[in-house]
Design a protein around this motif. Sequence first.
Motif, PDB file in Angstrom:
ATOM      1  N   MET A  66      34.488  89.408  93.070  1.00 11.31           N
ATOM      2  CA  MET A  66      35.560  90.258  92.546  1.00 11.31           C
ATOM      3  C   MET A  66      35.191  90.811  91.185  1.00 11.31           C
ATOM      4  O   MET A  66      34.544  90.135  90.376  1.00 11.31           O
ATOM      5  N   ASN A  67      35.615  92.044  90.930  1.00  3.11           N
ATOM      6  CA  ASN A  67      35.543  92.652  89.614  1.00  3.11           C
ATOM      7  C   ASN A  67      36.967  92.992  89.198  1.00  3.11           C
ATOM      8  O   ASN A  67      37.707  93.624  89.960  1.00  3.11           O
ATOM      9  N   VAL A  68      37.342  92.556  88.012  1.00  4.42           N
ATOM     10  CA  VAL A  68      38.725  92.704  87.557  1.00  4.42           C
ATOM     11  C   VAL A  68      38.735  93.430  86.214  1.00  4.42           C
ATOM     12  O   VAL A  68      38.049  93.024  85.276  1.00  4.42           O
ATOM     13  N   VAL A  69      39.525  94.511  86.136  1.00  5.45           N
ATOM     14  CA  VAL A  69      39.677  95.290  84.908  1.00  5.45           C
ATOM     15  C   VAL A  69      41.113  95.106  84.418  1.00  5.45           C
ATOM     16  O   VAL A  69      42.062  95.316  85.176  1.00  5.45           O
ATOM     17  N   MET A  70      41.264  94.708  83.148  1.00  3.90           N
ATOM     18  CA  MET A  70      42.589  94.434  82.605  1.00  3.90           C
ATOM     19  C   MET A  70      42.725  95.008  81.197  1.00  3.90           C
ATOM     20  O   MET A  70      41.738  95.265  80.516  1.00  3.90           O
TER      21      MET A  70
ATOM     22  N   LYS B  83      47.781  93.630  81.688  1.00  2.71           N
ATOM     23  CA  LYS B  83      48.061  94.400  82.902  1.00  2.71           C
ATOM     24  C   LYS B  83      46.758  94.703  83.628  1.00  2.71           C
ATOM     25  O   LYS B  83      45.711  94.872  83.007  1.00  2.71           O
ATOM     26  N   PHE B  84      46.851  94.772  84.947  1.00  2.00           N
ATOM     27  CA  PHE B  84      45.677  95.077  85.755  1.00  2.00           C
ATOM     28  C   PHE B  84      45.479  96.590  85.846  1.00  2.00           C
ATOM     29  O   PHE B  84      46.424  97.348  86.050  1.00  2.00           O
ATOM     30  N   VAL B  85      44.237  97.013  85.703  1.00  2.00           N
ATOM     31  CA  VAL B  85      43.872  98.404  85.939  1.00  2.00           C
ATOM     32  C   VAL B  85      43.250  98.550  87.326  1.00  2.00           C
ATOM     33  O   VAL B  85      43.577  99.455  88.077  1.00  2.00           O
ATOM     34  N   GLU B  86      42.366  97.628  87.671  1.00  2.00           N
ATOM     35  CA  GLU B  86      41.742  97.684  88.995  1.00  2.00           C
ATOM     36  C   GLU B  86      41.228  96.307  89.377  1.00  2.00           C
ATOM     37  O   GLU B  86      40.757  95.538  88.527  1.00  2.00           O
TER      38      GLU B  86
ATOM     39  N   ALA C 163      39.045  95.599  79.038  1.00  2.00           N
ATOM     40  CA  ALA C 163      37.804  94.862  79.312  1.00  2.00           C
ATOM     41  C   ALA C 163      37.772  94.503  80.790  1.00  2.00           C
ATOM     42  O   ALA C 163      38.786  94.588  81.493  1.00  2.00           O
ATOM     43  N   ALA C 164      36.598  94.107  81.244  1.00  2.00           N
ATOM     44  CA  ALA C 164      36.422  93.772  82.661  1.00  2.00           C
ATOM     45  C   ALA C 164      35.470  92.599  82.806  1.00  2.00           C
ATOM     46  O   ALA C 164      34.595  92.374  81.958  1.00  2.00           O
TER      47      ALA C 164
END
Length: 249
Positions: free
Chosen positions: A192-196, A201-204, A165-166
């Motif tokens: 900021m945009n955060v994908v986890m 864990k972080f994807v981007e 999800a992001a």
Amino acid sequence: MPQEERRPDGRRNDELRPVKITRSYLKNAEGSVLIEMGDTKVICTVTMDESVPPFLRGKKKGWLSAEYGMLPRSSHERIPRESVRGRIGGRTHEIQRLIGRSLRAVTDLDALGERTLWIDCDVIQADGGTRTASITGAFIALADALAHAQKEGRIDRIPIKDYLAAVSVGRVRGRTVLDLCYAEDSNAEVDMNVVMTGSDKFVEIQGTAELHPFTRSEMDGLMALARKGVKQLIARQKKLLKGLPLGGP
């Protein structure tokens, strides 16, 4: 202690917009979702193609690619169709590559066989956070499409390694806020945009100081808020997809 100032839509600083997810939204796609986050609405569909790009032919490995677009009246002013303009804009390229990278991070492409998954995210109404809503909704459509393919006998199992999800976070008028609407996004000092993943864990991470640079401690606060939002979104995904064997072989 002073009362917290409310945001344009009345939310607390750490509160997501109302989330509504409708599965099987379109009858023709293997997987389809309408995701609504506040006034942002995105239709996400997934198509499985029995072929791969030339660079993967003969390697017994699949691929996943994404396309993204905004309908002409998804915004306050009409957005000309990119097909009419004859070229895809830089913003569109960036977003669809982000969606593709994010979903590939949690898909076992080796287990997919020589097949391509096409992710289409079409924004029908935009009020900020269209790329993050696209990722969150497309994950559910992807799970449904792969479950459909398994039921048809095209694949042995659902090749998803983890949930995904992001969410957006930012600093607006000196306050750290979660899930920015357009009024906030257009005036953010930090965006900021955060994908986890579901395993935390972080994807981007895409982060920009629009007006003033930010400190490491401020970034840590933004990441903590993003993590909180993603956890809530993944909890919603798990509830919707309950019964599907996701999360690896």
